[in-house]
Design a protein around this motif. Structure first.
Motif, mmCIF file in Angstrom:
data_model
loop_
_atom_site.group_PDB
_atom_site.id
_atom_site.type_symbol
_atom_site.label_atom_id
_atom_site.label_comp_id
_atom_site.label_asym_id
_atom_site.label_seq_id
_atom_site.Cartn_x
_atom_site.Cartn_y
_atom_site.Cartn_z
ATOM 1 N N THR A 37 26.631 -26.401 -6.398
ATOM 2 C CA THR A 37 25.804 -26.495 -7.621
ATOM 3 C C THR A 37 24.464 -25.839 -7.401
ATOM 4 N N GLY A 38 23.535 -25.568 -8.233
ATOM 5 C CA GLY A 38 22.483 -24.771 -8.092
ATOM 6 C C GLY A 38 21.516 -25.967 -7.379
ATOM 7 N N ALA A 39 21.659 -27.563 -7.401
ATOM 8 C CA ALA A 39 21.042 -28.547 -6.836
ATOM 9 C C ALA A 39 21.436 -28.260 -5.450
ATOM 10 N N ASP A 40 22.562 -28.109 -5.109
ATOM 11 C CA ASP A 40 23.075 -28.106 -3.710
ATOM 12 C C ASP A 40 22.447 -26.768 -2.884
ATOM 13 N N VAL A 41 22.318 -25.761 -3.571
ATOM 14 C CA VAL A 41 21.714 -24.585 -3.084
ATOM 15 C C VAL A 41 20.369 -24.843 -2.655
ATOM 16 N N LYS A 42 19.579 -25.419 -3.769
ATOM 17 C CA LYS A 42 18.083 -26.167 -3.447
ATOM 18 C C LYS A 42 17.891 -26.716 -2.340
ATOM 19 N N ARG A 43 18.781 -27.935 -2.062
ATOM 20 C CA ARG A 43 18.820 -28.645 -1.056
ATOM 21 C C ARG A 43 19.168 -28.000 0.365
ATOM 22 N N ILE A 44 19.892 -26.935 0.425
ATOM 23 C CA ILE A 44 20.186 -26.398 1.645
ATOM 24 C C ILE A 44 18.784 -25.337 1.830
ATOM 25 N N ALA A 45 18.353 -24.855 0.707
ATOM 26 C CA ALA A 45 16.778 -24.206 1.095
ATOM 27 C C ALA A 45 15.717 -24.982 1.532
ATOM 28 N N GLU A 46 15.819 -26.233 0.881
ATOM 29 C CA GLU A 46 14.777 -27.171 1.381
ATOM 30 C C GLU A 46 14.966 -27.567 2.847
ATOM 31 N N ARG A 47 16.324 -27.766 3.200
ATOM 32 C CA ARG A 47 16.640 -28.276 4.488
ATOM 33 C C ARG A 47 16.294 -27.212 5.556
ATOM 34 N N ALA A 48 16.668 -26.179 5.232
ATOM 35 C CA ALA A 48 16.343 -25.078 6.192
ATOM 36 C C ALA A 48 14.812 -24.755 6.217
ATOM 37 N N ALA A 49 14.187 -24.520 5.218
ATOM 38 C CA ALA A 49 12.791 -24.309 5.281
ATOM 39 C C ALA A 49 12.079 -25.516 6.093
ATOM 40 N N SER A 50 12.473 -26.757 5.940
ATOM 41 C CA SER A 50 11.756 -27.883 6.808
ATOM 42 C C SER A 50 12.242 -28.042 8.179
ATOM 43 N N CYS A 51 12.860 -27.130 8.847
ATOM 44 C CA CYS A 51 13.267 -27.068 10.141
ATOM 45 C C CYS A 51 12.004 -26.855 11.277
ATOM 46 N N PRO A 52 11.671 -27.357 12.075
ATOM 47 C CA PRO A 52 10.572 -26.918 13.012
ATOM 48 C C PRO A 52 10.608 -25.503 13.240
ATOM 49 N N ASP A 53 9.469 -24.822 13.157
ATOM 50 C CA ASP A 53 9.219 -23.329 13.649
ATOM 51 C C ASP A 53 9.970 -22.408 12.561
ATOM 52 N N VAL A 54 10.086 -22.971 11.363
ATOM 53 C CA VAL A 54 10.450 -21.957 10.172
ATOM 54 C C VAL A 54 9.393 -21.854 9.332
ATOM 55 N N VAL A 55 8.722 -20.908 9.368
ATOM 56 C CA VAL A 55 7.602 -20.612 8.564
ATOM 57 C C VAL A 55 7.869 -20.677 7.070
ATOM 58 N N ALA A 56 8.992 -19.981 6.607
ATOM 59 C CA ALA A 56 9.185 -19.799 5.399
ATOM 60 C C ALA A 56 10.783 -19.002 5.170
ATOM 61 N N ALA A 101 20.259 -21.883 15.564
ATOM 62 C CA ALA A 101 21.236 -23.128 15.815
ATOM 63 C C ALA A 101 20.447 -24.434 15.134
ATOM 64 N N GLU A 102 19.066 -24.776 15.150
ATOM 65 C CA GLU A 102 18.622 -25.657 14.351
ATOM 66 C C GLU A 102 18.787 -25.788 12.995
ATOM 67 N N ILE A 103 18.660 -24.770 12.494
ATOM 68 C CA ILE A 103 18.811 -24.353 10.995
ATOM 69 C C ILE A 103 20.273 -24.555 10.666
ATOM 70 N N ARG A 104 21.062 -23.785 11.152
ATOM 71 C CA ARG A 104 22.621 -24.240 11.007
ATOM 72 C C ARG A 104 22.964 -25.566 11.017
ATOM 73 N N ASP A 105 22.414 -26.223 12.140
ATOM 74 C CA ASP A 105 22.974 -27.717 12.403
ATOM 75 C C ASP A 105 22.234 -28.588 11.190
ATOM 76 N N ALA A 106 21.014 -27.988 10.563
ATOM 77 C CA ALA A 106 20.560 -28.981 9.710
ATOM 78 C C ALA A 106 21.154 -28.689 8.405
ATOM 79 N N VAL A 107 21.702 -27.860 7.900
ATOM 80 C CA VAL A 107 22.317 -27.320 6.646
ATOM 81 C C VAL A 107 23.861 -27.703 6.686
ATOM 82 N N ALA A 108 24.139 -27.667 8.046
ATOM 83 C CA ALA A 108 25.768 -27.713 8.050
ATOM 84 C C ALA A 108 26.329 -29.019 6.866
#
Length: 131
Positions: A37-56, A101-108
């Motif tokens: 769903t759109g909410a799922d996609v937004k959660r994936i984006a939020e989770r990826a963006a919240s990873c340490p060392d991800v600026v945007a 790898a951290e991004i992959r693990d966070a959104v998996a």
């Protein structure tokens, strides 16, 4: 030696007819994941963006990496049947494969079993992408 000597006659292959058939592809194409769903996609984006060392999250070099939802666009995420593509700008300092790898693990847990491809579009030494 005349021209063509030592080459097989036309129609003759250089294949041993007694050899067994090649093994099938060991990794068949993955099955499509469940619809997101759109909410799922937004959660994936939020989770990826919240990873340490991800600026945007990044729209890619031409701004085309995005999920297009009704009334809005989520940049940096592209969802397909069997994979999710994430583009990011990361902070300088750690090895890029570790950050990916951290991004992959966070959104998996949110991807419905889809393979996650992470592309780092930029590396910055500041908190702001492109600086």
């Amino acid at each position: 030696m005349s021209a063509g000597e030592g080459l097989p006659a036309p129609g003759n292959a250089l294949v041993d007819p007694t050899a067994p058939d090649p093994a099938p592809d060991p990794a068949p194409d993955p099955a499509p994941g469940p619809p997101l769903t759109g909410a799922d996609v937004k959660r994936i984006a939020e989770r990826a963006a919240s990873c340490p060392d991800v600026v945007a999250l990044s729209g890619g070099p031409y701004g085309t990496v995005a999920a297009y939802l009704p009334g809005e666009t989520v940049p940096g995420i592209s969802v397909r049947e069997t994979e999710i593509e994430i583009h990011a700008t990361v902070r300088y300092g750690r090895p890029i494969p570790e950050i990916a790898a951290e991004i992959r693990d966070a959104v998996a847990p949110l991807t419905g079993g889809r393979h996650v491809n992470v592309t780092v579009d930029d590396v910055t030494g500041t908190e702001e992408p492109g600086r």
